[in-house]
Write a protein that holds these residues in place. Structure first.
Motif, short mmCIF file in Angstrom:
data_model
loop_
_atom_site.label_atom_id
_atom_site.label_comp_id
_atom_site.label_asym_id
_atom_site.label_seq_id
_atom_site.Cartn_x
_atom_site.Cartn_y
_atom_site.Cartn_z
N THR A 124 0.83 -1.21 0.00
CA THR A 124 0.00 0.00 0.00
C THR A 124 0.86 1.26 0.00
O THR A 124 0.59 2.22 -0.73
N GLU A 125 1.91 1.26 0.81
CA GLU A 125 2.79 2.42 0.87
C GLU A 125 3.52 2.63 -0.45
O GLU A 125 3.73 3.77 -0.89
N THR A 126 3.89 1.54 -1.13
CA THR A 126 4.59 1.67 -2.41
C THR A 126 3.66 2.23 -3.49
O THR A 126 4.07 3.08 -4.30
N ILE A 127 2.40 1.77 -3.51
CA ILE A 127 1.45 2.33 -4.47
C ILE A 127 1.29 3.83 -4.23
O ILE A 127 1.26 4.63 -5.18
N ASP A 177 -5.10 7.69 3.84
CA ASP A 177 -3.67 7.38 3.79
C ASP A 177 -3.48 5.87 3.85
O ASP A 177 -4.44 5.12 4.08
N PRO A 178 -2.25 5.38 3.64
CA PRO A 178 -2.03 3.93 3.59
C PRO A 178 -2.50 3.18 4.83
O PRO A 178 -3.08 2.09 4.72
N ASP A 179 -2.25 3.72 6.01
CA ASP A 179 -2.68 3.04 7.23
C ASP A 179 -4.18 2.89 7.29
O ASP A 179 -4.71 1.85 7.69
N VAL A 235 -6.26 2.85 4.72
CA VAL A 235 -6.68 1.89 3.70
C VAL A 235 -6.44 0.47 4.19
O VAL A 235 -7.31 -0.40 4.06
N ASP A 236 -5.27 0.22 4.75
CA ASP A 236 -4.95 -1.13 5.24
C ASP A 236 -5.92 -1.57 6.33
O ASP A 236 -6.37 -2.72 6.35
N LYS A 237 -6.22 -0.67 7.24
CA LYS A 237 -7.13 -1.01 8.34
C LYS A 237 -8.52 -1.35 7.80
O LYS A 237 -9.14 -2.34 8.21
N GLU A 238 -9.00 -0.52 6.87
CA GLU A 238 -10.32 -0.77 6.31
C GLU A 238 -10.35 -2.07 5.52
O GLU A 238 -11.26 -2.89 5.67
N LEU A 239 -9.34 -2.29 4.66
CA LEU A 239 -9.29 -3.50 3.85
C LEU A 239 -9.17 -4.74 4.73
O LEU A 239 -9.77 -5.78 4.45
N GLY A 240 -8.38 -4.64 5.80
CA GLY A 240 -8.22 -5.78 6.70
C GLY A 240 -9.53 -6.20 7.33
O GLY A 240 -9.83 -7.40 7.43
#
Length: 440
Positions: A252-255, A417-419, A421-426
């Motif tokens: 996610t951070e790389t994108i 932000d990436p964090d 997005v990751d939390k929501e997707l998780g």
């Protein structure tokens, strides 16, 4: 186009009927299958969503001709778009309008889901009668079998692939040469090449966040930090997946970083896979990271020198068997459907597919004469030899395809932000997995 994205939205799922268990029990025996079926006076209804110029489209058209000649039956072919099948599969397959055989996406959230709902025919008897299991390598059979919860890898056969597929880079060699940029062979060289193109005002990557390409790039980046245990956990629920862990957080951070640097255009939020592919075909983008299913089309339409390669530095990449031929439970001509599937597995059709840019599962290597096709198949063999097929990011959950696309769109346009997005997707991922496993 395509294969790895066929998932069912919550609205579709809500309309499905009571689920019936699938698995190795309940399948027909080989003696129940008529391998010499007389099709005179009968019509086979066939659906698929391949482009006419793709390797599969070319091969399956020839298979239809061979089938009609061999059986005396007629084929009523209906070309369906990916979205048509994606949004209506459950309702149509539970009606008297179900086709006899159709192309369908593989994986827990797709073929597995429909098999668990009793909408697909158990093919155990046909597999035995036609010996399809002898033609499919063990790694390719993972997606053909589903247990009672619709989880791939065990249980009965509910679909048969006749090709493999994987995600790779397509490079516009002319643009690379014109701009003095080296085609990358390492991850460091990849980022250097993207920076060089961006410095010249050229967006390096043809992308789509409205459909599957960006999600597959995101997953590929996660795979750069992953091992097979992580893939098994992500795809088959052998362990919990930490979306704040090094694999997904890196992706996610790389994108986000590549978007900020101009390697990925923010306009990709509104672009579909077709838009990204056409941008590459039209010579506007030097690189396109997408599936082998584009290969035949690029051979026909790209008017420049191009090449392909696995993601630089990767040991695993998105990929699997190809889409499945499935036979709906309500199909009226099941024996004819099995015969058609078998014809697509024949050497004649397999070799034709291989020479048009496909990745056949049972071709004669000596019969593949096209050099680009040999390269395509060699890349796939490299992946399979190193146990590198890692399936696709949307497979674990019935709704994760749309959820992943939405999350990456928010990442690109900066609303999360990436964090976040990751939390929501998780959370969405786990909800989807729980819906399949019952939280167990």
């Amino acid at each position: 186009m395509r294969s790895t994205r066929l998932v069912l939205g919550a609205a579709v799922l809500a309309g499905t009927l009571i689920m019936s268990a699938c698995g190795s029990s309940g399948g027909s025996t080989s003696s129940d299958v008529d391998t010499t079926v007389d099709g005179k006076g009968h019509t086979l209804t066939l659906w698929h969503y391949e482009n006419d110029t793709s390797a599969m489209g070319v091969a399956w058209k020839a298979a239809i001709e061979e089938f009609e000649k061999e059986t005396g039956a007629k084929v009523e072919f209906e070309a369906k778009s990916f979205e048509q099948i994606r949004t209506t599969a459950s309702q149509v397959l539970n009606s008297d309008k179900a086709p006899d055989v159709m192309e369908y996406n593989k994986g827990n959230a797709t073929a597995g889901l429909l098999a668990s709902q009793g909408l697909l025919t158990n093919l155990d008897g046909a597999v035995k009668a036609y010996k399809w299991d002898d033609k499919l390598a063990p790694s390719l059979q993972t997606t053909t079998r589903y247990d009672s919860k619709g989880v791939m890898g065990s249980g009965g056969y509910y679909g048969i692939p006749n090709y493999g597929e994987y995600v790779e880079f397509y490079y516009n060699e002319d643009l690379f040469k014109k701009n003095g940029v080296k085609v990358p062979t390492t991850f460091e060289e990849l980022e250097q090449a993207m920076a060089a193109f961006e410095a010249k005002g050229i967006t390096p990557l043809a992308e789509s966040a409205a459909e599957y390409p960006l999600g597959q790039l995101w997953y590929q980046l996660a795979l750069m930090k992953a091992d097979r245990d992580w893939v098994d956990a992500y795809q088959t629920y052998t362990d919990k997946v930490d979306f704040s862990g090094p694999e997904i957080s890196y992706a996610t951070e790389t994108i986000k970083d590549w978007t900020a640097k101009g390697y990925i255009s923010k306009s990709a939020t509104g672009l579909k896979a077709e838009d990204a592919g056409v941008n590459f075909i039209n010579g506007k983008a030097p690189m396109f990271f997408s599936g082998s299913w584009w290969y035949g089309r690029f051979v026909e339409e790209a008017k420049f020198d191009w090449s392909t390669g696995l993601f630089p530095g990767a040991k695993m990449s998105p990929g699997s068997s190809g889409n499945l031929w499935v036979v709906p439970t309500k199909a009226k001509e099941k024996d004819l459907a099995y015969k058609f599937i078998d014809i697509t597995m024949s050497p004649k059709i397999q070799n034709l597919m291989g020479n048009h840019g496909g990745v056949p599962v049972a071709s004669d290597p000596e019969a593949i004469t096209d050099e680009k096709s040999k390269q395509l198949i060699a890349n796939f063999n490299t992946l399979t030899d190193q146990d590198g097929l890692a399936f696709y990011p949307d497979w674990p959950s019935p709704t994760f395809y749309d959820e992943l696309n939405a999350g990456l769109q928010e990442l690109l346009n900066g609303t999360k932000d990436p964090d976040e997005v990751d939390k929501e997707l998780g959370g969405l991922y786990q909800d989807g997995v729980d819906s399949i496993t019952g939280g167990s």
